[in-house]
Design a protein around this motif. Structure first.
Motif, PDB file in Angstrom:
ATOM      1  N   ASN A   1       9.775   5.935  -5.229  1.00  0.00           N
ATOM      2  CA  ASN A   1      10.365   4.803  -4.528  1.00  0.00           C
ATOM      3  C   ASN A   1      10.583   3.611  -5.464  1.00  0.00           C
ATOM      4  OD1 ASN A   1      11.316   3.440  -2.386  1.00  0.00           O
ATOM      5  ND2 ASN A   1       9.390   3.301  -1.285  1.00  0.00           N
ATOM      6  N   LEU A   2      11.634   3.655  -6.275  1.00  0.00           N
ATOM      7  CA  LEU A   2      11.889   2.573  -7.217  1.00  0.00           C
ATOM      8  C   LEU A   2      13.238   1.895  -6.956  1.00  0.00           C
ATOM      9  CD1 LEU A   2      10.521   4.069 -10.548  1.00  0.00           C
ATOM     10  CD2 LEU A   2       9.486   2.332  -9.099  1.00  0.00           C
ATOM     11  N   GLU A   3      13.558   1.626  -5.698  1.00  0.00           N
ATOM     12  CA  GLU A   3      14.793   0.934  -5.360  1.00  0.00           C
ATOM     13  C   GLU A   3      14.641  -0.559  -5.670  1.00  0.00           C
ATOM     14  OE1 GLU A   3      15.492   1.728  -1.282  1.00  0.00           O
ATOM     15  OE2 GLU A   3      15.404   3.885  -1.541  1.00  0.00           O
ATOM     16  N   GLN A   4      15.743  -1.196  -6.006  1.00  0.00           N
ATOM     17  CA  GLN A   4      15.709  -2.598  -6.399  1.00  0.00           C
ATOM     18  C   GLN A   4      15.217  -3.498  -5.255  1.00  0.00           C
ATOM     19  OE1 GLN A   4      19.432  -4.170  -7.779  1.00  0.00           O
ATOM     20  NE2 GLN A   4      18.524  -6.095  -8.395  1.00  0.00           N
ATOM     21  N   ALA A   5      15.654  -3.250  -4.035  1.00  0.00           N
ATOM     22  CA  ALA A   5      15.235  -4.077  -2.898  1.00  0.00           C
ATOM     23  C   ALA A   5      13.728  -3.976  -2.671  1.00  0.00           C
ATOM     24  CB  ALA A   5      15.983  -3.661  -1.643  1.00  0.00           C
ATOM     25  N   VAL A   6      13.183  -2.791  -2.835  1.00  0.00           N
ATOM     26  CA  VAL A   6      11.747  -2.603  -2.662  1.00  0.00           C
ATOM     27  C   VAL A   6      10.987  -3.326  -3.762  1.00  0.00           C
ATOM     28  CG1 VAL A   6       9.902  -0.875  -2.627  1.00  0.00           C
ATOM     29  CG2 VAL A   6      12.055  -0.401  -1.463  1.00  0.00           C
TER      30      VAL A   6
ATOM     31  N   VAL B   1       0.845  -1.202   0.000  1.00  0.00           N
ATOM     32  CA  VAL B   1       0.000   0.000   0.000  1.00  0.00           C
ATOM     33  C   VAL B   1       0.877   1.247   0.000  1.00  0.00           C
ATOM     34  CG1 VAL B   1      -1.675   1.322   1.358  1.00  0.00           C
ATOM     35  CG2 VAL B   1      -1.970  -1.143   1.065  1.00  0.00           C
ATOM     36  N   GLN B   2       1.911   1.248   0.835  1.00  0.00           N
ATOM     37  CA  GLN B   2       2.821   2.392   0.874  1.00  0.00           C
ATOM     38  C   GLN B   2       3.582   2.522  -0.446  1.00  0.00           C
ATOM     39  OE1 GLN B   2       5.887   2.084   3.797  1.00  0.00           O
ATOM     40  NE2 GLN B   2       6.565   4.196   3.521  1.00  0.00           N
ATOM     41  N   PHE B   3       3.984   1.393  -1.025  1.00  0.00           N
ATOM     42  CA  PHE B   3       4.706   1.401  -2.298  1.00  0.00           C
ATOM     43  C   PHE B   3       3.858   1.997  -3.412  1.00  0.00           C
ATOM     44  CE2 PHE B   3       5.671  -0.882  -6.292  1.00  0.00           C
ATOM     45  CZ  PHE B   3       6.961  -0.419  -6.498  1.00  0.00           C
ATOM     46  N   VAL B   4       2.593   1.598  -3.474  1.00  0.00           N
ATOM     47  CA  VAL B   4       1.700   2.099  -4.524  1.00  0.00           C
ATOM     48  C   VAL B   4       1.418   3.587  -4.331  1.00  0.00           C
ATOM     49  CG1 VAL B   4      -0.652   1.922  -5.449  1.00  0.00           C
ATOM     50  CG2 VAL B   4       0.674  -0.142  -5.021  1.00  0.00           C
ATOM     51  N   SER B   5       1.299   4.024  -3.081  1.00  0.00           N
ATOM     52  CA  SER B   5       0.997   5.433  -2.843  1.00  0.00           C
ATOM     53  C   SER B   5       2.177   6.348  -3.169  1.00  0.00           C
ATOM     54  CB  SER B   5       0.548   5.642  -1.399  1.00  0.00           C
ATOM     55  OG  SER B   5       1.616   5.390  -0.515  1.00  0.00           O
TER      56      SER B   5
END
Length: 143
Positions: A51-56, A42-46
């Motif tokens: 926020n496009l880090e490889q680990a994420v 949810v946080q990633f989509v918002s």
């Protein structure tokens, strides 16, 4: 005729065990997704553009893999077990995530890695047994 009456309860028991194991696997994958990956998703989509880090991305991709695996197991597809095996290996080797979400909290923190590996091996064995039971079901038994 007698052999058929003896085999029918055995086949019904095997089918019941297979369905129980399948649902147990589905619920465990869903619990791991909801507790470990849904809040981050949810946080990633918002905040997607920032926020496009490889680990994420790897973490979110694994969360989506959990959902896809659970849905394919729910659809009772035979090849869904291949995806379950891949998911289990990725959970063990790359993510360090236990597919039995409640098991790590029961033990001391210094044993977390060993417990994650053991829990995922148990999931792998349960998946293999469920896969074997499904493959051995008769065509007439499939509903």
């Amino acid at each position: 005729m007698v052999m058929e009456t003896i085999e029918r309860p055995h086949r019904e028991d095997a089918a019941g065990l297979e369905k129980t194991l399948r649902w147990f696997l589905i619920l465990m994958l869903a619990a791991v997704f909801v507790t470990g990956f849904l809040p981050d998703l949810v946080q990633f989509v918002s905040t997607l553009p920032d926020n496009l880090e490889q680990a994420v991305l790897i973490r979110q991709g694994f969360g989506i893999l959990l959902v896809v695996t659970a849905l394919l197991l729910l659809a009772e597809l035979t090849w869904a077990f291949l995806l379950l095996y891949i998911t289990t290996l990725l959970a063990t080797l790359i993510m360090g995530v236990s597919l039995m979400p409640w098991i790590v909290d029961l033990f001391r923190p210094e044993l977390a890695t060993e417990i994650v590996i053991a829990a995922n091996i148990v999931v792998l064995i349960m998946g293999a047994v469920c896969h074997w039971l499904q493959k051995n079901r008769n065509v007439n038994d499939r509903t």
